[in-house]
Scaffold this motif. Structure first.
Motif, PDB file in Angstrom:
ATOM      1  N   LEU A   1       0.812  -1.217   0.000  1.00 37.63           N
ATOM      2  CA  LEU A   1       0.000   0.000   0.000  1.00 37.63           C
ATOM      3  C   LEU A   1       0.845   1.265   0.000  1.00 37.63           C
ATOM      4  CD1 LEU A   1      -2.884  -0.955   2.466  1.00 37.63           C
ATOM      5  CD2 LEU A   1      -3.033  -0.687  -0.014  1.00 37.63           C
ATOM      6  N   SER A   2       2.081   1.155   0.510  1.00 42.15           N
ATOM      7  CA  SER A   2       2.952   2.324   0.531  1.00 42.15           C
ATOM      8  C   SER A   2       3.585   2.597  -0.831  1.00 42.15           C
ATOM      9  CB  SER A   2       4.055   2.146   1.581  1.00 42.15           C
ATOM     10  OG  SER A   2       4.978   1.143   1.183  1.00 42.15           O
ATOM     11  N   ARG A   3       3.485   1.631  -1.748  1.00 40.86           N
ATOM     12  CA  ARG A   3       4.163   1.765  -3.028  1.00 40.86           C
ATOM     13  C   ARG A   3       3.229   1.790  -4.232  1.00 40.86           C
ATOM     14  NH1 ARG A   3       7.287  -0.152   0.679  1.00 40.86           N
ATOM     15  NH2 ARG A   3       9.562   0.046   0.590  1.00 40.86           N
ATOM     16  N   TYR A   4       1.989   1.307  -4.048  1.00 45.33           N
ATOM     17  CA  TYR A   4       1.058   1.223  -5.173  1.00 45.33           C
ATOM     18  C   TYR A   4      -0.312   1.734  -4.736  1.00 45.33           C
ATOM     19  CZ  TYR A   4       4.737  -1.775  -6.950  1.00 45.33           C
ATOM     20  OH  TYR A   4       5.955  -2.258  -7.350  1.00 45.33           O
ATOM     21  N   PRO A   5      -1.117   2.237  -5.686  1.00 46.88           N
ATOM     22  CA  PRO A   5      -2.464   2.710  -5.347  1.00 46.88           C
ATOM     23  C   PRO A   5      -3.304   1.600  -4.725  1.00 46.88           C
ATOM     24  CG  PRO A   5      -1.842   3.416  -7.560  1.00 46.88           C
ATOM     25  CD  PRO A   5      -0.792   2.439  -7.110  1.00 46.88           C
ATOM     26  N   ALA A   6      -4.152   1.974  -3.765  1.00 45.97           N
ATOM     27  CA  ALA A   6      -4.993   0.992  -3.078  1.00 45.97           C
ATOM     28  C   ALA A   6      -5.871   0.230  -4.058  1.00 45.97           C
ATOM     29  CB  ALA A   6      -5.850   1.688  -2.021  1.00 45.97           C
ATOM     30  N   ALA A   7      -6.295   0.895  -5.153  1.00 40.15           N
ATOM     31  CA  ALA A   7      -7.161   0.237  -6.133  1.00 40.15           C
ATOM     32  C   ALA A   7      -6.472  -0.949  -6.802  1.00 40.15           C
ATOM     33  CB  ALA A   7      -7.609   1.243  -7.195  1.00 40.15           C
ATOM     34  N   GLN A   8      -5.130  -0.940  -6.852  1.00 37.83           N
ATOM     35  CA  GLN A   8      -4.397  -2.056  -7.425  1.00 37.83           C
ATOM     36  C   GLN A   8      -4.147  -3.169  -6.400  1.00 37.83           C
ATOM     37  OE1 GLN A   8      -1.359   0.872  -9.505  1.00 37.83           O
ATOM     38  NE2 GLN A   8      -1.002  -1.211 -10.224  1.00 37.83           N
ATOM     39  N   VAL A   9      -4.127  -2.808  -5.133  1.00 34.14           N
ATOM     40  CA  VAL A   9      -3.789  -3.766  -4.078  1.00 34.14           C
ATOM     41  C   VAL A   9      -5.033  -4.411  -3.468  1.00 34.14           C
ATOM     42  CG1 VAL A   9      -2.639  -4.051  -1.852  1.00 34.14           C
ATOM     43  CG2 VAL A   9      -1.669  -2.501  -3.562  1.00 34.14           C
ATOM     44  N   ALA A  10      -6.050  -3.586  -3.176  1.00 38.05           N
ATOM     45  CA  ALA A  10      -7.222  -4.057  -2.424  1.00 38.05           C
ATOM     46  C   ALA A  10      -7.916  -5.275  -3.025  1.00 38.05           C
ATOM     47  CB  ALA A  10      -8.222  -2.908  -2.260  1.00 38.05           C
ATOM     48  N   PRO A  11      -8.049  -5.390  -4.361  1.00 35.43           N
ATOM     49  CA  PRO A  11      -8.751  -6.559  -4.904  1.00 35.43           C
ATOM     50  C   PRO A  11      -8.153  -7.903  -4.507  1.00 35.43           C
ATOM     51  CG  PRO A  11      -8.579  -4.860  -6.580  1.00 35.43           C
ATOM     52  CD  PRO A  11      -7.733  -4.409  -5.424  1.00 35.43           C
ATOM     53  N   PHE A  12      -6.872  -7.933  -4.158  1.00 36.53           N
ATOM     54  CA  PHE A  12      -6.261  -9.207  -3.780  1.00 36.53           C
ATOM     55  C   PHE A  12      -6.837  -9.748  -2.460  1.00 36.53           C
ATOM     56  CE2 PHE A  12      -3.217  -7.736  -6.886  1.00 36.53           C
ATOM     57  CZ  PHE A  12      -2.847  -8.899  -7.534  1.00 36.53           C
ATOM     58  N   SER A  13      -7.472  -8.871  -1.665  1.00 30.33           N
ATOM     59  CA  SER A  13      -8.106  -9.354  -0.434  1.00 30.33           C
ATOM     60  C   SER A  13      -9.258 -10.305  -0.738  1.00 30.33           C
ATOM     61  CB  SER A  13      -8.606  -8.176   0.408  1.00 30.33           C
ATOM     62  OG  SER A  13      -9.671  -7.507  -0.247  1.00 30.33           O
ATOM     63  N   LEU A  14      -9.783 -10.246  -1.975  1.00 29.01           N
ATOM     64  CA  LEU A  14     -10.863 -11.151  -2.356  1.00 29.01           C
ATOM     65  C   LEU A  14     -10.385 -12.598  -2.456  1.00 29.01           C
ATOM     66  CD1 LEU A  14     -12.634  -8.999  -5.093  1.00 29.01           C
ATOM     67  CD2 LEU A  14     -13.201  -9.200  -2.673  1.00 29.01           C
ATOM     68  N   LEU A  15      -9.063 -12.798  -2.490  1.00 26.05           N
ATOM     69  CA  LEU A  15      -8.524 -14.155  -2.496  1.00 26.05           C
ATOM     70  C   LEU A  15      -8.568 -14.797  -1.114  1.00 26.05           C
ATOM     71  CD1 LEU A  15      -5.362 -13.762  -4.779  1.00 26.05           C
ATOM     72  CD2 LEU A  15      -7.522 -14.886  -5.359  1.00 26.05           C
ATOM     73  N   VAL A  16      -8.736 -13.983  -0.061  1.00 27.03           N
ATOM     74  CA  VAL A  16      -8.743 -14.523   1.299  1.00 27.03           C
ATOM     75  C   VAL A  16      -9.817 -15.592   1.472  1.00 27.03           C
ATOM     76  CG1 VAL A  16      -9.040 -13.990   3.749  1.00 27.03           C
ATOM     77  CG2 VAL A  16      -7.694 -12.464   2.293  1.00 27.03           C
ATOM     78  N   PRO A  17     -11.103 -15.314   1.136  1.00 24.93           N
ATOM     79  CA  PRO A  17     -12.107 -16.377   1.287  1.00 24.93           C
ATOM     80  C   PRO A  17     -11.900 -17.538   0.329  1.00 24.93           C
ATOM     81  CG  PRO A  17     -13.061 -14.425   0.245  1.00 24.93           C
ATOM     82  CD  PRO A  17     -11.717 -14.034   0.753  1.00 24.93           C
ATOM     83  N   VAL A  18     -11.234 -17.306  -0.811  1.00 23.41           N
ATOM     84  CA  VAL A  18     -10.940 -18.418  -1.716  1.00 23.41           C
ATOM     85  C   VAL A  18     -10.018 -19.410  -1.011  1.00 23.41           C
ATOM     86  CG1 VAL A  18      -9.874 -19.086  -3.898  1.00 23.41           C
ATOM     87  CG2 VAL A  18     -11.265 -17.003  -3.782  1.00 23.41           C
ATOM     88  N   PHE A  19      -8.934 -18.891  -0.408  1.00 27.49           N
ATOM     89  CA  PHE A  19      -8.040 -19.756   0.363  1.00 27.49           C
ATOM     90  C   PHE A  19      -8.759 -20.324   1.588  1.00 27.49           C
ATOM     91  CE2 PHE A  19      -4.641 -17.400  -1.883  1.00 27.49           C
ATOM     92  CZ  PHE A  19      -3.849 -18.467  -2.268  1.00 27.49           C
ATOM     93  N   GLY A  20      -9.509 -19.474   2.289  1.00 30.09           N
ATOM     94  CA  GLY A  20     -10.173 -19.912   3.510  1.00 30.09           C
ATOM     95  C   GLY A  20     -11.149 -21.049   3.259  1.00 30.09           C
TER      96      GLY A  20
END
Length: 298
Positions: free
Chosen positions: A242-261
């Motif tokens: 988040l300190s290096r890239y826009p949140a819009a590029q990073v935040a979508p990866f949180s959608l992988l959390v329930p996939v792994f879970g």
């Protein structure tokens, strides 16, 4: 060390950063396996207290206190530690499938958008509103389709946990730009005592003393993984991105959390979800994707 602004612009992350983002999602998704294994052997509020004690100590002795208001540290620690994780651990202990919990808890993104709109006056884009409505309709589908496999009270408890998470986000926003790892460590120190008080008041004291006297890998190893792997490593890498890239590029990866879970809990614990619940889960993911990603600008 001076703060570095995130890079502007769109496009995909470099391959190395994508690998880090996927690793974070894997750590956070695996945390639901640790929670399910831990609450099977220890009272959930006690286990939550242990998790936050390990997150705060001994790190708090070496990491300077962040330059934020004490009230913001306390508010975040209580909302996240007692509210979010206390309810989440209780819900999983009382019948909420851990994989499904990893999905439902992600509705915090919707609740956060609503709270910052109402309380902080931040504007909400039409795409975010549409995504929120789609995600909430998916939650409703899950609620109606859950059948006997998911009791209603634990399901509602996870939704309440998501609301507490969103409230904690407000304290994080109000704290402003700061060393977020230090913020997490110091705020974690506010959670163990209230959680222990609730545990001794509401839970089986014999089970608490047994967890202390006869440490097991599921309890102490799980708590250590949640404190150090999911929090220290996961949050540290997330802050790096988040300190290096826009949140819009990073935040979508949180959608992988329930996939792994959901995948890991199905593989390890044999959790199965009906077709209706899976359909609702897909709708939730679509809604969250709409809400947290940016459309193409003309």
């Amino acid at each position: 060390m001076s703060a570095r602004a995130p890079r502007a612009g769109g496009g995909a992350l470099p391959p190395r950063e994508i690998a880090l983002a996927v690793l974070i999602a894997a750590l956070w998704g695996t945390s639901f396996v640790a929670i399910k294994a831990g609450v099977a052997e220890a009272p959930p509020l006690f286990l939550t207290a242990l998790r936050f004690f390990l997150a705060a100590f001994p790190a708090i002795l070496f990491i300077p206190r962040p330059k934020v208001k004490l009230g913001d540290l306390a508010g975040y620690g209580l909302c996240i530690g007692v509210g979010q994780f206390g309810l989440l651990f209780l819900a999983i202990r009382n019948g909420m499938p851990a994989g499904l919990a990893s999905l439902v808890i992600q509705t915090q993104a919707i609740f956060t958008m609503a709270l910052v709109h109402v309380l902080l006056g931040q504007k909400t884009r039409p795409r975010q509103v549409l995504g929120a409505l789609v995600a909430l309709s998916g939650v409703a589908i899950i609620g109606f389709a859950r059948g006997g496999s998911t009791p209603l009270t634990p399901f509602l408890a996870v939704l309440a946990a998501a609301i507490f998470w969103s409230a904690g986000n407000l304290f994080s926003i109000r704290a402003g730009r700061t060393n977020m790892l230090a913020f997490i460590v110091w705020s974690s120190a506010f959670a163990p005592l209230p959680l222990l008080a609730l545990s001794f008041l509401l839970e089986d004291r014999a089970a608490i003393w047994a967890a202390l006297a006869r440490p097991t890998l599921a309890v102490w190893g799980g708590a250590a993984f949640l404190a150090y792997g999911a929090t220290m490593v996961g949050f540290g890498l997330w802050s790096h991105l988040l300190s290096r890239y826009p949140a819009a590029q990073v935040a979508p990866f949180s959608l992988l959390v329930p996939v792994f879970g959901m995948a890991l809990t199905a593989l390890i614990f044999g959790e199965t979800l009906g077709a209706g619940v899976l359909a609702g889960a897909a709708v939730v993911l679509i809604g969250l994707a709409l809400a947290v990603t940016q459309g193409r600008r003309s």
